[in-house]
Design a protein around this motif. Structure first.
Motif, PDB file in Angstrom:
ATOM      1  N   MET A 172     -13.472  -9.318   6.873  1.00  0.00           N
ATOM      2  CA  MET A 172     -13.778 -10.531   7.586  1.00  0.00           C
ATOM      3  C   MET A 172     -13.333 -11.556   6.139  1.00  0.00           C
ATOM      4  O   MET A 172     -14.193 -11.611   5.311  1.00  0.00           O
ATOM      5  N   PRO A 173     -12.391 -12.116   6.090  1.00  0.00           N
ATOM      6  CA  PRO A 173     -11.399 -12.383   7.228  1.00  0.00           C
ATOM      7  C   PRO A 173     -10.156 -11.265   7.245  1.00  0.00           C
ATOM      8  O   PRO A 173     -10.203 -10.712   5.973  1.00  0.00           O
ATOM      9  N   PRO A 174      -9.715 -10.918   8.458  1.00  0.00           N
ATOM     10  CA  PRO A 174      -8.486  -9.782   8.497  1.00  0.00           C
ATOM     11  C   PRO A 174      -7.601 -10.126   7.786  1.00  0.00           C
ATOM     12  O   PRO A 174      -6.528 -10.284   8.744  1.00  0.00           O
ATOM     13  N   ASN A 175      -7.174 -10.301   6.747  1.00  0.00           N
ATOM     14  CA  ASN A 175      -5.986 -10.876   6.083  1.00  0.00           C
ATOM     15  C   ASN A 175      -5.098  -9.873   6.068  1.00  0.00           C
ATOM     16  O   ASN A 175      -5.177  -8.628   6.452  1.00  0.00           O
ATOM     17  N   ILE A 176      -3.851  -9.974   5.488  1.00  0.00           N
ATOM     18  CA  ILE A 176      -2.820  -9.054   5.737  1.00  0.00           C
ATOM     19  C   ILE A 176      -2.719  -7.776   4.677  1.00  0.00           C
ATOM     20  O   ILE A 176      -2.433  -6.651   5.112  1.00  0.00           O
ATOM     21  N   LEU A 177      -3.414  -8.162   3.396  1.00  0.00           N
ATOM     22  CA  LEU A 177      -3.706  -7.155   2.769  1.00  0.00           C
ATOM     23  C   LEU A 177      -4.771  -6.193   3.305  1.00  0.00           C
ATOM     24  O   LEU A 177      -4.608  -5.046   2.824  1.00  0.00           O
ATOM     25  N   TYR A 178      -5.939  -6.543   3.742  1.00  0.00           N
ATOM     26  CA  TYR A 178      -6.643  -5.813   4.465  1.00  0.00           C
ATOM     27  C   TYR A 178      -6.194  -4.889   5.448  1.00  0.00           C
ATOM     28  O   TYR A 178      -6.541  -3.758   5.593  1.00  0.00           O
ATOM     29  N   MET A 179      -5.474  -5.573   6.332  1.00  0.00           N
ATOM     30  CA  MET A 179      -4.899  -4.815   7.529  1.00  0.00           C
ATOM     31  C   MET A 179      -3.956  -3.639   7.113  1.00  0.00           C
ATOM     32  O   MET A 179      -4.065  -2.545   7.471  1.00  0.00           O
ATOM     33  N   VAL A 180      -3.039  -3.991   5.949  1.00  0.00           N
ATOM     34  CA  VAL A 180      -2.174  -2.959   5.477  1.00  0.00           C
ATOM     35  C   VAL A 180      -3.023  -1.810   4.733  1.00  0.00           C
ATOM     36  O   VAL A 180      -2.679  -0.466   4.966  1.00  0.00           O
ATOM     37  N   SER A 181      -3.987  -2.221   3.994  1.00  0.00           N
ATOM     38  CA  SER A 181      -4.856  -1.366   3.362  1.00  0.00           C
ATOM     39  C   SER A 181      -5.669  -0.223   4.164  1.00  0.00           C
ATOM     40  O   SER A 181      -5.606   0.917   4.065  1.00  0.00           O
ATOM     41  N   ALA A 182      -6.228  -0.939   5.048  1.00  0.00           N
ATOM     42  CA  ALA A 182      -7.034  -0.376   6.266  1.00  0.00           C
ATOM     43  C   ALA A 182      -6.168   0.570   6.939  1.00  0.00           C
ATOM     44  O   ALA A 182      -6.637   1.595   7.355  1.00  0.00           O
ATOM     45  N   THR A 183      -4.840   0.050   7.619  1.00  0.00           N
ATOM     46  CA  THR A 183      -4.156   1.052   8.247  1.00  0.00           C
ATOM     47  C   THR A 183      -3.793   2.201   7.340  1.00  0.00           C
ATOM     48  O   THR A 183      -3.743   3.426   7.891  1.00  0.00           O
ATOM     49  N   SER A 184      -3.635   2.145   5.961  1.00  0.00           N
ATOM     50  CA  SER A 184      -3.024   3.193   5.295  1.00  0.00           C
ATOM     51  C   SER A 184      -4.366   4.262   5.093  1.00  0.00           C
ATOM     52  O   SER A 184      -3.881   5.744   5.215  1.00  0.00           O
ATOM     53  N   THR A 185      -5.237   3.572   4.990  1.00  0.00           N
ATOM     54  CA  THR A 185      -6.502   4.779   4.668  1.00  0.00           C
ATOM     55  C   THR A 185      -6.611   5.335   5.965  1.00  0.00           C
ATOM     56  O   THR A 185      -7.063   6.419   5.921  1.00  0.00           O
ATOM     57  N   ALA A 186      -6.553   4.700   7.092  1.00  0.00           N
ATOM     58  CA  ALA A 186      -6.977   5.349   8.413  1.00  0.00           C
ATOM     59  C   ALA A 186      -5.853   6.488   8.675  1.00  0.00           C
ATOM     60  O   ALA A 186      -6.480   7.632   9.004  1.00  0.00           O
ATOM     61  N   ILE A 187      -4.634   6.160   8.369  1.00  0.00           N
ATOM     62  CA  ILE A 187      -3.522   7.336   8.625  1.00  0.00           C
ATOM     63  C   ILE A 187      -3.924   8.481   7.653  1.00  0.00           C
ATOM     64  O   ILE A 187      -3.938   9.594   8.044  1.00  0.00           O
ATOM     65  N   ALA A 188      -4.085   8.081   6.504  1.00  0.00           N
ATOM     66  CA  ALA A 188      -4.344   9.356   5.295  1.00  0.00           C
ATOM     67  C   ALA A 188      -5.496   9.849   6.017  1.00  0.00           C
ATOM     68  O   ALA A 188      -5.588  11.246   5.732  1.00  0.00           O
ATOM     69  N   PHE A 189      -6.782   9.329   6.194  1.00  0.00           N
ATOM     70  CA  PHE A 189      -8.096   9.821   6.590  1.00  0.00           C
ATOM     71  C   PHE A 189      -7.794  10.943   7.747  1.00  0.00           C
ATOM     72  O   PHE A 189      -8.227  12.115   7.787  1.00  0.00           O
ATOM     73  N   ILE A 190      -6.998  10.305   8.623  1.00  0.00           N
ATOM     74  CA  ILE A 190      -6.789  11.267   9.840  1.00  0.00           C
ATOM     75  C   ILE A 190      -5.783  12.670   9.559  1.00  0.00           C
ATOM     76  O   ILE A 190      -6.169  13.645  10.158  1.00  0.00           O
TER      77      ILE A 190
END
Length: 355
Positions: free
Chosen positions: A248-266
């Motif tokens: 919060m706020p979901p800026n572009i750096l957060y979105m890319v970082s969280a997407t990357s960690t989600a894919i790696a974690f899965i």
């Protein structure tokens, strides 16, 4: 990817539920401080990350569920869309019941919207899906720059003051709620794209795991540097708004970082469940992940409800919040194990399928 269940997804789902429990219990107890720094850092790891994993997994599950509709005729497509719309309505009702229960951070009503929007993209190609995600992400960043992100929130950012008005509800749903469609639907779209990749192919998994880890490290380095430089030239508050990797706020750096960690974690979770040694220890977690909807509802109604009954909901410390989260999750694992001895699916999952 085969429609055969990949238990690594269930493991990732269970662990993401655990992370969401820690974050949600901490927020509900107003326990952001009061403990050692290492514990605060540990609890902070899950903020906006566990729920991102949850939504990416939802997108993967959607692609697997609608595989026949992508390959079949128009009748199969209509049948699949009708099923998705029914599930959307069910989740919307559950989400609103949790909201009426007092749970303002509900994700299910957002998830219902994501499912409905995704139903319109069942036969879209992977390139189209990623292109839409990129466009929506860019649009959400323009909105963050143009509109007041704090509108509707109280000073503590824990209560949305005009949620039950049409304007407030739509603003919360699309722009500045806990999981706004712009840009959180991008997580779902990435999951849809990922669900079309053959993740049983170890070479493909390795490629995307390495790519996601490199992207995560690169984005975090950029964020760190931008916060330092931006803080000097723009001021600390503006730099945090634009360059931090918090949800919060979901800026572009957060979105890319969280997407990357989600894919790696899965992907790491899939690797774990493929090893016979680890599978012995994570079978109960896999069962917990298969009952994710049930545990999401129960952690609000039962987990937080007990604290409310005993009058300690908003008077907990950070150590208590984390300890209670861990204890609750252990009980959830035990409940999942005992329930699955007699039933095939969780209570709320079974109700959804029957309806």
């Amino acid at each position: 990817m085969s429609s055969k269940r990949i238990t690594g997804f269930d493991l990732a789902r269970a662990l993401s539920i655990f992370g969401m429990i820690i974050v949600n219990f901490k927020i509900s107890m107003v326990a952001d401080t009061g403990g050692p720094e290492w514990l605060s850092a540990f609890a902070g790891l899950f903020e906006g990350r566990a729920s991102a994993v949850f939504v990416v997994l939802a997108g993967i599950g959607f692609s697997i569920m609608t595989r026949k509709a992508r390959q079949g005729d128009a009748k199969e497509l209509r049948k699949s869309r009708l099923l998705v719309w029914k599930r959307s309505i069910y989740l919307l009702i559950l989400g609103f019941l949790l909201l009426l229960f007092g749970w303002s951070a509900d994700i299910l009503h957002y998830y219902a919207l994501f499912l409905f929007l995704a139903s319109l993209l069942i036969r879209a190609s992977g390139k189209v899906i990623l292109s839409i995600a990129a466009i929506l992400l860019a649009a959400s960043q323009l909105f963050l720059l143009k509109f007041d992100y704090t509108m509707g929130w109280n000073s503590s950012f824990h209560m949305y003051t005009d949620f039950w008005t049409i304007e407030g509800f739509m603003r919360n749903l699309w722009f500045n709620g806990f999981h706004p469609a712009l840009p959180w639907f991008c997580f779902f779209l990435v999951g849809m794209w990922l669900g079309r990749i053959n993740l049983t192919d170890k070479s493909a998994r390795k490629k995307w795991l390495v790519a996601s880890l490199i992207t995560f490290i690169g984005v975090e380095v950029i964020s760190f540097a931008a916060l330092k430089i931006g803080g000097f030239y723009l001021g600390e508050e503006v730099a945090i708004y634009l360059f931090q990797t918090k949800p919060m706020p979901p800026n572009i750096l957060y979105m890319v970082s969280a997407t990357s960690t989600a894919i790696a974690f899965i992907l790491l979770s899939v690797y774990v469940t493929e090893t016979s040694f680890a599978r012995r220890f994570v079978s109960a977690l896999i069962q917990t992940g298969q009952m994710a909807l049930t545990h999401y509802v129960l952690h609000v109604t039962v987990g937080l409800g007990l604290l409310e009954v005993f009058g300690i909901l908003e008077n907990g410390s950070l150590p208590f919040a984390v300890l209670y989260s861990a204890a609750y999750f252990v009980v959830a694992i035990l409940f999942s194990y005992l329930w699955r001895l007699k039933f095939n699916g969780g209570p709320f999952e079974s109700i959804m399928r029957k309806l």
